[in-house]
Write an enzyme that holds these catalytic residues in place. Sequence first.
Site, mmCIF file in Angstrom:
data_model
loop_
_atom_site.group_PDB
_atom_site.id
_atom_site.type_symbol
_atom_site.label_atom_id
_atom_site.label_comp_id
_atom_site.label_asym_id
_atom_site.label_seq_id
_atom_site.Cartn_x
_atom_site.Cartn_y
_atom_site.Cartn_z
ATOM 1 N N GLY A 33 20.838 15.874 -19.785
ATOM 2 C CA GLY A 33 20.083 16.881 -20.115
ATOM 3 C C GLY A 33 18.524 16.666 -19.810
ATOM 4 N N GLU A 35 15.160 16.366 -20.510
ATOM 5 C CA GLU A 35 14.342 15.358 -21.035
ATOM 6 C C GLU A 35 14.915 13.757 -20.874
ATOM 7 O OE1 GLU A 35 12.957 18.828 -23.474
ATOM 8 O OE2 GLU A 35 14.978 17.769 -22.994
ATOM 9 N N TYR A 103 27.865 26.881 -21.567
ATOM 10 C CA TYR A 103 27.349 25.809 -22.709
ATOM 11 C C TYR A 103 28.375 26.000 -23.728
ATOM 12 C CZ TYR A 103 22.702 25.685 -20.238
ATOM 13 O OH TYR A 103 21.746 25.463 -19.416
ATOM 14 N N ASN A 166 11.407 25.558 -17.443
ATOM 15 C CA ASN A 166 12.664 25.500 -17.447
ATOM 16 C C ASN A 166 13.382 26.805 -18.293
ATOM 17 O OD1 ASN A 166 13.608 23.391 -15.880
ATOM 18 N ND2 ASN A 166 14.091 21.874 -17.558
ATOM 19 N N ARG A 168 15.935 29.290 -19.586
ATOM 20 C CA ARG A 168 17.280 29.416 -19.554
ATOM 21 C C ARG A 168 17.645 30.580 -20.408
ATOM 22 N NH1 ARG A 168 16.693 26.141 -16.467
ATOM 23 N NH2 ARG A 168 17.373 24.040 -16.253
ATOM 24 N N GLU A 243 14.378 27.246 -1.474
ATOM 25 C CA GLU A 243 14.886 27.919 -0.545
ATOM 26 C C GLU A 243 16.548 28.063 -0.456
ATOM 27 O OE1 GLU A 243 12.419 28.046 3.410
ATOM 28 O OE2 GLU A 243 11.982 26.218 2.291
ATOM 29 N N GLY A 280 19.691 18.956 -12.436
ATOM 30 C CA GLY A 280 18.850 17.605 -12.536
ATOM 31 C C GLY A 280 17.658 17.613 -11.363
ATOM 32 N N ASP A 283 14.467 18.176 -12.898
ATOM 33 C CA ASP A 283 14.084 16.992 -13.844
ATOM 34 C C ASP A 283 13.607 15.813 -12.964
ATOM 35 O OD1 ASP A 283 14.784 18.280 -16.193
ATOM 36 O OD2 ASP A 283 16.849 17.838 -15.609
#
Length: 342
Positions: A33, A35, A103, A166, A168, A243, A280, A283
């Site tokens: 996830g 964070e 989800y 981010n 969503r 890209e 990720g 992140d």
Amino acid sequence: MKVVTLGEIMLRLSTPGFTRFVQAQSFDATYGGGEANVAVALANYGFESYFVSKLPAHEIGQAAVNHLRRFGVSDRFIVRGGDRVGIYFLETGASQRPSKVIYDRTDAAVTTLTPDELDLGAVFEGARWFHFTGITPALGETARKTVVAAAKAAKGAGATVSCDLNFRKKLWTTEEAQATMRPLMEHVDVCIANEEDADKCLGLTAGETDVHGAELDEAGYVDLAKRLKREFDFEAVAITLRESFSASHNGWSAILHDDKDCAEPVRSTRYDIQIVDRVGGGDSFASGLIAGLLQKGDTREALEFAVAASCLKQTIPGDFNLVSRAEVDALVAGDGSGRVQR
């Protein structure tokens, strides 16, 4: 050096290899996830890393906590309660077939986390940095209040606050995102985004860039970085440039604008990546940027570390960026041949 992140960690169930959901007879299980991914990477880089969240006291919640502990992240400020851990299902794409995410995170424990359940003074005591993403306030009104309270407490404690926007679309609308994220930027020092995030969360566009193709309008990105910094008075703005030639082949670079060393935004080295797992990737860029801004000598060094770190992550299955500082530094120095190290 203490760093803090706040958000949701989910159970990730991935189809094996490149199989489709309708083919799968089993799923590969791990955790991740936004964070949480940042917290793990920063722990790998040697920071004192804390993840703030809420997880059930049952065995699946404990498994998520154990997964964080395995990589050196402190669970001191994870509240135990609620009934469920959020889940996301991942089908990894290839070539012209995109990856897909489904989800199952409604009523996850973290959506009930309130500021009163946290000792925010203790959370941010001695902290140098606080990071959150736009995913967490998208989880509901309670989560939004907790993020705002945490950002205010972090600023009050003297920590730098960063936000990866981010956006969503499966969690909220553009209108909901802007109504929440624009006021929230008052508490943010470092903004991290891509072209779609800036558009959907803050209402600013990046020139003629096609987010579904491989056409980048670099001048548009430079202008976007300047406008973001000017309008919201950020200390720094970082924009990732992807890209997308296909699900398996991406170009990857970024722009950073912080006024410390360069009057104009700086563009990083560009990497040509054969994707293993792009989940990720943003992140890993955020965590690399945080590490770079805290410990590198100048703007360009911080940016190059962040882009190299996120390049390497996209060659690793799973959410977490399991690379060392030395591996990132080696790529920055030009060792990108992929030769076997013996």
